[in-house]
Design an enzyme around this catalytic site. Structure first.
Site, short mmCIF file in Angstrom:
data_model
loop_
_atom_site.label_atom_id
_atom_site.label_comp_id
_atom_site.label_asym_id
_atom_site.label_seq_id
_atom_site.Cartn_x
_atom_site.Cartn_y
_atom_site.Cartn_z
N ALA A 8 0.86 -1.18 0.00
CA ALA A 8 0.00 0.00 0.00
C ALA A 8 0.90 1.23 0.00
CB ALA A 8 -0.89 -0.02 1.23
N GLU A 42 4.72 -4.79 7.55
CA GLU A 42 3.95 -3.75 8.24
C GLU A 42 4.42 -3.46 9.66
OE1 GLU A 42 2.58 -6.12 6.37
OE2 GLU A 42 1.15 -5.21 5.00
N GLU A 54 -0.68 -9.28 -0.13
CA GLU A 54 -2.12 -9.45 0.16
C GLU A 54 -2.94 -9.52 -1.12
OE1 GLU A 54 -1.87 -6.02 2.77
OE2 GLU A 54 -2.61 -7.22 4.44
N GLY A 105 0.61 -4.87 1.03
CA GLY A 105 -0.58 -4.94 0.19
C GLY A 105 -0.37 -5.71 -1.10
N1 CAA Z 1 4.58 3.15 -1.05
C1 CAA Z 1 4.97 4.30 -1.66
N2 CAA Z 1 6.05 4.40 -2.43
C2 CAA Z 1 6.79 3.29 -2.59
C3 CAA Z 1 6.46 2.06 -1.99
C4 CAA Z 1 5.29 2.01 -1.19
N3 CAA Z 1 4.86 0.89 -0.60
N4 CAA Z 1 7.40 1.16 -2.33
C5 CAA Z 1 8.28 1.79 -3.12
N5 CAA Z 1 7.92 3.08 -3.29
C6 CAA Z 1 8.61 4.11 -4.06
C7 CAA Z 1 9.85 4.60 -3.33
O1 CAA Z 1 9.50 5.57 -2.37
C8 CAA Z 1 10.65 5.16 -4.49
O2 CAA Z 1 10.14 6.42 -4.82
P1 CAA Z 1 11.17 7.64 -5.16
O3 CAA Z 1 11.91 7.16 -6.38
O4 CAA Z 1 10.24 8.78 -5.44
O5 CAA Z 1 12.04 7.79 -3.97
C9 CAA Z 1 10.32 4.21 -5.62
O6 CAA Z 1 9.11 3.54 -5.26
C10 CAA Z 1 11.39 3.15 -5.83
O7 CAA Z 1 11.61 2.51 -4.60
P2 CAA Z 1 13.05 2.35 -3.92
O8 CAA Z 1 13.95 3.47 -4.34
O9 CAA Z 1 12.83 2.17 -2.45
O10 CAA Z 1 13.54 0.99 -4.61
P3 CAA Z 1 14.56 -0.07 -4.01
O11 CAA Z 1 14.88 -0.99 -5.12
O12 CAA Z 1 15.68 0.59 -3.30
O13 CAA Z 1 13.70 -0.87 -2.90
C11 CAA Z 1 11.77 -1.98 -2.02
C12 CAA Z 1 12.59 -1.63 -3.28
C13 CAA Z 1 12.58 -2.93 -1.11
C14 CAA Z 1 10.49 -2.68 -2.46
C15 CAA Z 1 11.46 -0.68 -1.25
O14 CAA Z 1 10.90 0.27 -2.14
C16 CAA Z 1 10.50 -0.85 -0.12
O15 CAA Z 1 10.87 -1.36 0.93
N6 CAA Z 1 9.22 -0.44 -0.30
C17 CAA Z 1 8.23 -0.47 0.72
C18 CAA Z 1 7.72 -1.89 0.94
C19 CAA Z 1 6.72 -1.92 2.07
O16 CAA Z 1 7.03 -1.67 3.21
N7 CAA Z 1 5.46 -2.30 1.75
C20 CAA Z 1 4.39 -2.41 2.71
C21 CAA Z 1 3.64 -1.15 2.79
S1 CAA Z 1 2.49 -1.15 4.14
C22 CAA Z 1 1.13 -1.97 3.56
O17 CAA Z 1 1.12 -2.51 2.47
C23 CAA Z 1 -0.04 -1.95 4.49
C24 CAA Z 1 -1.16 -2.83 4.11
O18 CAA Z 1 -1.15 -4.03 4.35
C25 CAA Z 1 -2.36 -2.28 3.55
#
Ligand code: CAA
Length: 259
Positions: A64, A132, A112, A109
Site C-alpha cells: 500500500a 507492516e 495481500e 498490500g
Molecule cells: N509506497 C509508496 N512508495 C513506494 C512504496 C510504497 N509501498 N514502495 C516503493 N515506493 C517508491 C519509493 O519511495 C521510491 O520512490 P522515489 O523514487 O520517489 O524515492 C520508488 O518507489 C522506488 O523505490 P526504492 O527506491 O525504495 O527501490 P529499491 O529498489 O531501493 O527498494 C523496495 C525496493 C525494497 C520494495 C522498497 O521500495 C520498499 O521497501 N518499499 C516499501 C515496501 C513496504 O514496506 N510495503 C508495505 C507497505 S504497508 C502496507 O502494504 C499496508 C497494508 O497491508 C495495507
C-alpha cells in the site's frame, strides 16, 4: 483506468498494475481502478480467467502507498483498510478463477493482493513479505487472515511478527506459491495455465471455485451439502451433456460454450 494495463487474449484477461514511479504501490486511485477492472470483468461473459501481474521487471506491487498512509488518523486508517479489503474481497469472490503472476516485489498490500487471487505463481526474482510491523502498523488488506489460512498460523505469525521478506524458493517451500519460473517465462506460463483452465467447462470451474471458497468457511457436513448442490446444478448444463457424451462416444468434446 489510469494505473492498470488491460489486455484480452481470447477467453483470458491480463491486467497489470501500472504505477512505475512507486513500484506499483496501491494508493486510493489504484484501488479505485481495481474496482473498475472488476466491473469490466464481471460484465464480460467471454472472460473465463483473470491473470493479475505488475508492470515492469521489478515489482508486482510494493505494498500500500506509504506516502498516502503516513498522515492518516485512526478513522482514516480504518477507512483505507476497508477500501482495500472491499476490493480484495471482491477479487477473491469474483466468479471466475484468478491467477497472480508475481513478477518481483510482493510486499504488504502486494502480498495481500496476490493472496486474494486463487492461484499464485512467481518469477525467480519475486520477494514476498508483510513488512507492516516494521512500519508501526498491522497488515491492512487481509494479510493476517489470508496468510494464516494459506501457510498456517505458525508460519504466518513468524512472517508477520518478524516483518522479514522471503524469496521465491521459500515462498514455494511454504506453499505460498504453486510454482517458480525464470522471469522471462512467467507470463507465458501464466497464460498457459489460464488457457488450460479456460478450456474446461466454465460453469463447472466457477462452481468449483464457489465450492472450495465457501466450503472452507463451513462445517464439513454443510460444505459437503454445498458441493452436492453445485454438482447437481452442472447436470442442467449443455457442457455436461457434451462432455460426457463425447467421452462415451470416444471423441474429443466440442469447445465448451458456457451453457
Ligand atoms: N509506497 C509508496 N512508495 C513506494 C512504496 C510504497 N509501498 N514502495 C516503493 N515506493 C517508491 C519509493 O519511495 C521510491 O520512490 P522515489 O523514487 O520517489 O524515492 C520508488 O518507489 C522506488 O523505490 P526504492 O527506491 O525504495 O527501490 P529499491 O529498489 O531501493 O527498494 C523496495 C525496493 C525494497 C520494495 C522498497 O521500495 C520498499 O521497501 N518499499 C516499501 C515496501 C513496504 O514496506 N510495503 C508495505 C507497505 S504497508 C502496507 O502494504 C499496508 C497494508 O497491508 C495495507
Amino acid at each position: 483506468m489510469t494505473h492498470i494495463l488491460f489486455e484480452k487474449k481470447g477467453n483470458v484477461a491480463v491486467a497489470a498494475i501500472d504505477r512505475p514511479k512507486a513500484l506499483n504501490a496501491l494508493n486510493s486511485e489504484v484501488l479505485e481502478d481495481l474496482n473498475t477492472l472488476l466491473d469490466g470483468i464481471e460484465a464480460d461473459s467471454e472472460i473465463r480467467v483473470l491473470i493479475l501481474t505488475g508492470s515492469g521487471e521489478k515489482a508486482f506491487v510494493a505494498g500500500a502507498d506509504i506516502g498516502e498512509m503516513s498522515a492518516l488518523t485512526k478513522a482514516e486508517g480504518e477507512a483505507f483498510g476497508k477500501k482495500g479489503n472491499d476490493v480484495f474481497r471482491r477479487l477473491e469472490t469474483l466468479p471466475i478463477p484468478t491467477v497472480a503472476a508475481v513478477n518481483g516485489y510482493a510486499l504488504g498490500g502486494g502480498c495481500e493482493l496476490s493472496m486474494a487471487c486463487d492461484i499464485r505463481i512467481c518469477s525467480e526474482t519475486a520477494v514476498f513479505g508483510q513488512p507492516e510491523t516494521g512500519l508501526g502498523i498491522t497488515p491492512g488488506f487481509g494479510g493476517t487472515q489470508r496468510l494464516s489460512r494459506l501457510v498456517g498460523p505458525g508460519m504466518a505469525k513468524q512472517l508477520i511478527y518478524s516483518a522479514k521478506n522471503i524469496k521465491a524458493d521459500e515462498a514455494l517451500r511454504i506453499g505460498l506459491v504453486n510454482a517458480v519460473y525464470p522471469q522471462e517465462e512467467l507470463m507465458a506460463q501464466a497464460e498457459k495455465l489460464a488457457e488450460t483452465i479456460a478450456r474446461n467447462a466454465p460453469i463447472a470451474v466457477r462452481a468449483c471455485k464457489r465450492a472450495i471458497n465457501e466450503g472452507l468457511e463451513l462445517p464439513m457436513d454443510e460444505a459437503i451439502a454445498l458441493e452436492e448442490k453445485l454438482f447437481g446444478s452442472c447436470f442442467e448444463t449443455e457442457d455436461q451433456k457434451e462432455g460426457m457424451t463425447a467421452f462415451l462416444e470416444k471423441r474429443r468434446h466440442e469447445p465448451y460454450r458456457d451453457r
